[in-house]
Design an enzyme around this catalytic site. Structure first.
Site, PDB file in Angstrom:
ATOM      1  N   ASN A  98      45.351  43.062  39.844  1.00 35.24           N
ATOM      2  CA  ASN A  98      44.847  42.375  41.031  1.00 35.24           C
ATOM      3  C   ASN A  98      45.919  42.445  42.110  1.00 35.24           C
ATOM      4  O   ASN A  98      46.849  41.641  42.155  1.00 35.24           O
ATOM      5  CB  ASN A  98      44.500  40.923  40.694  1.00 35.24           C
ATOM      6  N   GLU A  99      45.788  43.432  42.966  1.00 32.76           N
ATOM      7  CA  GLU A  99      46.778  43.707  43.995  1.00 32.76           C
ATOM      8  C   GLU A  99      46.655  42.712  45.153  1.00 32.76           C
ATOM      9  O   GLU A  99      45.662  41.970  45.252  1.00 32.76           O
ATOM     10  CB  GLU A  99      46.601  45.138  44.513  1.00 32.76           C
TER      11      GLU A  99
END
Length: 646
Positions: free
Chosen positions: A172-173
């Site tokens: 989850n950037e």
């Protein structure tokens, strides 16, 4: 056996809740990652046993990467030695690169099999890892199914997490939302750079991945995030003490009702209660802490040390220090003198001089200095200026190259050298056959494929030749260069073997042979694959053996730890600072240039895309600027060292 460090807690009441007032998450800090990993493994094992007693399944969310490896090793040990069964366990992994063959050496499927599943009795149908082989048309439906399977299993009991430098959890950037679900995402460039070494080049890193969402993670009944090493300290501080923001997805965990951050001392080092404890409570002051606080205050106020006032100390939570010492002037002078005494242009000691205020002894002279270089270029990158100074001042300098560095040579370098050899020996049929074999192998080689033994040997010889060229340039005799080729490194892969007694024995024997008055070793522990850390641990064990045997030479040996390739010592920790003038800075750069296979583009750049000489030069100049800002003399550059005391 440690270099001088501050204790983990130097607050008069470390249990006072006020001490943790800046922390919005529960944190537990351990001396080292091994102990921390054992605690996490026991937490998981306790859940499994508890559910077994109730006849229920335990549902685990698992992570990959280097962070949880010791946790998995401990769980495997518990299975083998303590009878821990995993038959009542269901697992869901966080993520997988896309596209990715599950049999690839880069696959998280393979990672989990090698580190955990192949060694325990978990039912194969209870293992779930995102599928990196799907067509794009199948992914959306598959991700929804993954979410449903987690719910059907009863939800995650424990979700294990690591954390990336961007603050990503799973993949989850930055930009991921709190409600995000399992999905296909595009990897941030920083994440790709961090993975480049594992993939033997940035161009081979997948640009996308399938990951559980933040919302999926947040539904777990308990979340345990682990982080090791200084490289994670900044993002840990931001995640634990910062505001909740999509730009740092780990901050969303502040919303979780049962989230625990498990940290080693290095990863926790930027937390306020550890980095600047005077801001959150009353301190028990000693000289190292006073120095640390004074230098922090000087940087905070933009003043040199001798200009700090009583009001400056009081405004920043150090009123009790003023009361204890007496005045700002007394503190300033104490720290100014400490800092000034670290500076020396004589790293081997100045002969026939008063050495009472110098970091090194004047005698004996000349000294035998043994420099340990984990890779064949770390010596000149990290302490090239000091190395040149030792040679110039007449000391007997020896250099031990601990590993071959063979995996960091591009394939074309091998072809280039073999073509040169063929031009010298055009009638050598054996050589021509070797060249044909090498060219064929390289032409058909897949990314990450292990080189043939012959190619690994050629690559090692290329780096050995470059190291000898640098030795000649620096004035070190070739007979004083030792190519140890420690066995733990010689896998041909990014992943190395655990070190063994054989590795320690090689270092032990060299120490006995040289019997140095000085040892220089890399304390730079943030290299991407841990080679520096392993090499240092091997040296420590060899030194311990000599200490147990009371080897006479060890009594008169100073051990200095250098940095520079990946990070730099904090000014407060430096105990010897060697100024480097413009001419010697140019000589250091030229010595680094002798390592031509690492020039222009390194195989394993880590998270810094610059060449190593650029990194080192910037760090050396920044250190000099910091000394100057604190009121010391102005130098072109400085290499810093911390003394390791046995």
């Amino acid at each position: 056996m440690t270099h001088r460090t501050l204790p983990l807690s130097f607050l008069s009441d470390p249990q006072d809740p006020e001490v943790r007032k800046n922390e919005k998450l529960t944190t537990e800090v351990f001396k080292n990652s091994l102990h921390a990993s054992q605690v996490v493994a026991e937490e998981i094992a306790s859940l499994i046993r508890q559910r077994q007693g109730l006849g229920k399944m335990a549902v685990l969310g698992l992570a990959t990467g280097s962070t949880p490896i010791k946790v998995y090793e401990e769980l495997v040990r518990m299975h083998r030695e303590d009878g821990l069964s995993f038959r009542n366990v269901i697992t869901f992994n966080l993520d997988e690169y896309y596209p990715m063959d599950p049999g690839s050496i880069h696959s998280y499927h393979r990672f989990m099999q090698e580190h955990l599943f192949d060694h325990i009795d978990i039912e194969p149908e209870n293992v779930h890892i995102p599928n990196g082989q799907l067509s794009e048309e199948q992914i959306k439906k598959y991700c929804l199914s993954y979410e449903n399977k987690i719910e059907e299993a009863g939800g995650l009991d424990i979700q294990v997490l690591g954390i990336g430098r961007t603050g990503h959890i799973g993949f989850n950037e930055p930009g991921s939302s709190l409600t995000s679900k399992t999905r296909l995402i595009r990897l941030d460039r920083v994440t790709q750079l961090d993975a480049a070494s594992d993939f033997f080049g940035l161009e081979y890193v997948p640009q996308r991945a399938i990951t559980m969402g933040v919302g999926t993670i947040m539904k777990a009944r308990k979340v345990i995030l682990m982080a090791w090493g200084e490289g994670k300290s900044a993002v840990i501080q931001e995640s634990v003490e910062g505001e909740i923001t999509e730009s740092v997805p780990a901050t969303f965990l502040q919303h979780h009702p049962n989230c625990l951050f498990i940290l080693d001392e290095a990863a926790a080092s930027s937390l306020t209660r550890i980095k600047t404890p005077w801001l959150v409570g009353e301190c028990v002051w000693n000289e190292p802490l006073i120095k640390k606080a004074c230098l922090w205050l000087a940087e905070k106020t933009g003043k040199s040390i001798l200009k700090l006032t009583n009001e400056d100390y009081s405004e920043y939570g150090m009123g009790n220090l003023i009361a204890e010492i007496g005045s700002a002037e007394q503190i300033n002078l104490l720290v100014f003198n400490q800092l000034q005494h670290t500076i020396t242009g004589w790293p081997g000691g100045k002969p026939n001089a008063d050495d009472s205020q110098r970091p090194e002894r004047s005698m004996p002279f000349p000294k035998r200095a043994l420099i340990f270089s984990p890779h064949p270029d770390d010596d000149v990158i990290s302490m090239g200026g000091t190395l040149l100074r030792l040679v110039d001042q007449g000391h007997d300098v020896h250099i031990a190259y601990q590993t071959s560095g063979n995996i960091a040579v591009f394939d074309d370098e091998v072809v280039r050298f073999l073509d040169f050899a063929a031009a010298i020996e055009p009638d050598d049929e054996k050589l021509r056959n070797q060249i044909v074999n090498v060219r064929d192998f390289i032409k058909n080689k897949k990314p990450g494929e292990v080189d043939s033994p012959a190619i690994l040997e050629y690559k090692g010889l290329i780096r050995q030749g470059e190291a000898l060229a640098a030795c000649r340039y620096c004035g070190v005799q070739e007979k004083n260069a030792y190519f140890l080729n420690l066995p733990f490194y010689e896998t041909g892969k990014v992943k190395k073997n655990p070190y063994t007694e054989k590795d320690v024995e090689i270092i032990y024997d060299l120490l006995e042979q040289v019997q140095p008055h000085q040892i220089y070793a890399a304390g730079d522990l943030s290299d991407p694959h841990g080679t520096h850390r392993v090499c240092l641990n091997i040296l420590y064990e060899a030194l311990e053996l000599h200490a147990e045997e009371e080897s006479p030479w060890l009594e008169n040996c100073y051990i200095w730890l250098y940095r520079g390739a990946w990070q730099e010592w904090d000014i407060a920790d430096m105990e010897m600072a060697v100024p480097i003038g413009p001419k010697d800075m140019e000589r250091k750069r030229n010595a680094i240039f002798k390592h031509q296979s690492q020039k222009d583009s390194a195989m394993f750049p880590g998270n810094d895309e610059r060449e190593f000489w650029q990194r080192a030069e910037q760090r050396n100049k920044e250190t000099a600027n910091k000394y100057n800002d604190l009121g010391m003399a102005e130098y072109e550059a400085i290499e810093g060292f911390v003394r390791y005391r046995m």
